[in-house]
Design a protein around this motif. Sequence first.
Motif, PDB file in Angstrom:
ATOM      1  N   THR A  99       0.828  -1.200   0.000  1.00 40.00           N
ATOM      2  CA  THR A  99       0.000   0.000   0.000  1.00 40.00           C
ATOM      3  C   THR A  99       0.867   1.256   0.000  1.00 40.00           C
ATOM      4  N   THR A 100       0.229   2.364  -0.367  1.00 43.63           N
ATOM      5  CA  THR A 100       0.860   3.680  -0.297  1.00 43.63           C
ATOM      6  C   THR A 100      -0.091   4.608   0.455  1.00 43.63           C
ATOM      7  N   PRO A 101       0.165   4.809   1.739  1.00 43.64           N
ATOM      8  CA  PRO A 101      -0.727   5.638   2.543  1.00 43.64           C
ATOM      9  C   PRO A 101      -0.424   7.129   2.399  1.00 43.64           C
ATOM     10  N   PHE A 102      -1.462   7.918   2.582  1.00 44.67           N
ATOM     11  CA  PHE A 102      -1.369   9.378   2.619  1.00 44.67           C
ATOM     12  C   PHE A 102      -2.063   9.801   3.905  1.00 44.67           C
ATOM     13  N   PHE A 103      -1.375  10.569   4.732  1.00 47.73           N
ATOM     14  CA  PHE A 103      -1.894  10.959   6.046  1.00 47.73           C
ATOM     15  C   PHE A 103      -2.250  12.436   6.081  1.00 47.73           C
ATOM     16  N   ARG A 104      -3.285  12.781   6.877  1.00 49.42           N
ATOM     17  CA  ARG A 104      -3.640  14.183   7.126  1.00 49.42           C
ATOM     18  C   ARG A 104      -3.951  14.358   8.609  1.00 49.42           C
ATOM     19  N   VAL A 132       6.907  10.307   2.520  1.00 49.21           N
ATOM     20  CA  VAL A 132       6.321   9.219   1.742  1.00 49.21           C
ATOM     21  C   VAL A 132       6.441   7.938   2.570  1.00 49.21           C
ATOM     22  N   PHE A 133       5.382   7.139   2.558  1.00 52.43           N
ATOM     23  CA  PHE A 133       5.344   5.876   3.296  1.00 52.43           C
ATOM     24  C   PHE A 133       4.937   4.745   2.363  1.00 52.43           C
ATOM     25  N   VAL A 134       5.337   3.538   2.724  1.00 52.64           N
ATOM     26  CA  VAL A 134       4.842   2.330   2.070  1.00 52.64           C
ATOM     27  C   VAL A 134       4.355   1.395   3.163  1.00 52.64           C
ATOM     28  N   GLY A 135       3.366   0.586   2.823  1.00 46.22           N
ATOM     29  CA  GLY A 135       2.826  -0.382   3.758  1.00 46.22           C
ATOM     30  C   GLY A 135       2.966  -1.785   3.211  1.00 46.22           C
ATOM     31  N   LEU A 136       3.390  -2.706   4.057  1.00 47.03           N
ATOM     32  CA  LEU A 136       3.419  -4.125   3.732  1.00 47.03           C
ATOM     33  C   LEU A 136       2.321  -4.781   4.551  1.00 47.03           C
ATOM     34  N   ARG A 173       2.256  -3.010   8.161  1.00 49.55           N
ATOM     35  CA  ARG A 173       3.461  -2.408   8.729  1.00 49.55           C
ATOM     36  C   ARG A 173       3.841  -1.221   7.844  1.00 49.55           C
ATOM     37  N   PHE A 174       3.893  -0.047   8.441  1.00 52.29           N
ATOM     38  CA  PHE A 174       4.157   1.194   7.712  1.00 52.29           C
ATOM     39  C   PHE A 174       5.623   1.594   7.857  1.00 52.29           C
ATOM     40  N   PHE A 175       6.242   1.912   6.732  1.00 52.88           N
ATOM     41  CA  PHE A 175       7.641   2.317   6.683  1.00 52.88           C
ATOM     42  C   PHE A 175       7.750   3.677   6.021  1.00 52.88           C
ATOM     43  N   GLU A 176       8.548   4.561   6.631  1.00 56.62           N
ATOM     44  CA  GLU A 176       8.839   5.865   6.018  1.00 56.62           C
ATOM     45  C   GLU A 176       9.968   5.671   5.014  1.00 56.62           C
ATOM     46  N   VAL A 177       9.819   6.251   3.827  1.00 51.40           N
ATOM     47  CA  VAL A 177      10.855   6.202   2.813  1.00 51.40           C
ATOM     48  C   VAL A 177      11.821   7.344   3.092  1.00 51.40           C
ATOM     49  N   LEU A 178      13.081   7.015   3.323  1.00 47.57           N
ATOM     50  CA  LEU A 178      14.107   8.019   3.622  1.00 47.57           C
ATOM     51  C   LEU A 178      14.965   8.283   2.405  1.00 47.57           C
TER      52      LEU A 178
END
Length: 154
Positions: free
Chosen positions: A116-121, A134-138, A149-154
């Motif tokens: 997944t690709t989450p977008f937060f507000r 930017v985050f990705v979810g597995l 599991r959410f990971f921040e892309v660095l």
Amino acid sequence: MPELPDPRLEFAFEARVDVAETLHVGRGADEVVMFTPITGGTVDGPRLTGRVLAGGGDWSTTRGQVTELDARYLLQAEDGAVIDIHNRGFWRADPEIDARVEAGEDLPETLYYYRTTPFFRTDAAAHRWLTSSVFVGLARGEAGQVCIRFFEVL
């Protein structure tokens, strides 16, 4: 021109999203649309803890062997801040694996693709970091839950 570095991932948190039975919405010529209500859950990790609020849902559209996911729900951080999440992604697996997962068999994530690709507000200052990265979810399905599991892309 200098080369760009490869991206790195940093684990932020895990959401265990409770879900109700999936509802059939409709069928088009080449697709099936379903809706899965979100009924609650937990959030735990090094950068965010709290809960998943009831009331959201995941609209999924299956075309062939690929399912497009479009989930919208709310998280509530331990400090009370509310965070809107719009989480889009894809599920795909060959038909044999798909049937085994649908039957509730616990299979390793390497046998299917569930990303997944989450977008937060949020306007909460303590959690604004979610809105500027930017985050990705597995993800993986479990009995009555989806674990992401959410990971921040660095």
